[in-house]
Design an enzyme around this catalytic site. Sequence first.
Site, PDB file in Angstrom:
ATOM      1  CG  HIS A  86      37.053  29.167  44.367  1.00 35.11           C
ATOM      2  ND1 HIS A  86      37.396  27.858  44.090  1.00 35.11           N
ATOM      3  CD2 HIS A  86      38.126  29.919  43.995  1.00 35.11           C
ATOM      4  CE1 HIS A  86      38.617  27.808  43.569  1.00 35.11           C
ATOM      5  NE2 HIS A  86      39.088  29.046  43.507  1.00 35.11           N
ATOM      6  CD  GLU A 160      43.841  33.688  42.172  1.00 37.71           C
ATOM      7  OE1 GLU A 160      44.139  34.804  42.644  1.00 37.71           O
ATOM      8  OE2 GLU A 160      43.820  32.643  42.842  1.00 37.71           O
TER       9      GLU A 160
END
Length: 286
Positions: A86, A160
Site C-alpha cells: 500500500h 497485517e
Amino acid sequence: MICGVLTFRAPLSSSCSFTCDSKRPAKHSARLKIQCSNSSPDIPLTAEKIVNDSYLTGGAYDFDRASTSLTQKLLSSPKKVTIVRHGLSSWNKESRVQGSSNLSVLSETGVRQAERCRKALGNMYFDRCFSSPISRAKSTAEVIWQGRDEPLVFLDSLKEAHLFYLEGMKNVDAREKYPKEYTTWREDPANFTVNGIYPVRKLWGTAREAWKEILFSSGENFLVITHKSILRALICTALGLSPERFRSIDVNNGGISVFTFNKKGEAMLQSLNMTAHMYNDHTYVY
C-alpha cells in the site's frame, strides 16, 4: 522438434546464421548455434524458441521440483501474481507502529503513489485483484483497480500482523515504554510474543492460507494489494524461508513484486520491490 521465434538485431556490418539441433530429446530445450561474419549490414534475425515455450532471454526456462509446493495440489494452470505494498499511510508518516489497526489511513502522498502504481500497471491484464480489507490497503487497491471491470476481492488472510498494545504508538515511545518487547519485535521478531501468541510465526500460517486462496482462484494473472509484514511472510513462505528471515526482505510503499507459479504450486520470484515507477513514468509489461 518444435521451434518458435526469437528476434534480435546483429551488429552493424555483420551477418549471422543459425542452426537448430533437432536431435536433442523432446524434453530438453533446442540448442541454437549462431555464427556471424562481417560481410553485410545491419540485418534483423530470427532464432527459434525452446520447446518449453520460454524465450532465450537469460531467464530460467523451468523450475519443476526446484522449490516447495505451496498448494500440495495441482493448479488448473500456471499463475502469475503481482504483489503491491500500500501507499504511504498516516502512521507511516508519523512513524507509528501500525499492525492490524484500521486507524492508519492512506495519506495524500500515498494516494499519489497508488496512482503511480495504477499507471505503471495500466498495460497489464489481471483476472482479479485481491486486497486486505484494512483501510490503507483497501484505499490503495481502489485507486489501482479504478476502471477495471472485475470487483475487488477482500481477503482477511491479507490483513497485517496484529501487534496488540504496540499498535498506534510512536516507535520512539514504544521503545521507551516497552523496551524488552519492542527490542524483540525489532531484532528478533520470530520470538516476539504477547500472552503466548507469536504474531510473526502466526503470520506464516496466514500467508500460506492467503496463497491457497489466491492460487486456487480461477484465472492466471492476479494482483494483490497488502501490507509490509504480511507481504514479507508471503515472499518468505513462497521461497521456503522461516520466520527468522522476516527482516531479510524489505518492500517500499508502492513497491511491486512478481511471482510465477507452475502447476504444482511451486514459486519463482521474478521481481522484488520494483520502484522505478515512483520516480518517473515507467510502465511495466511482463
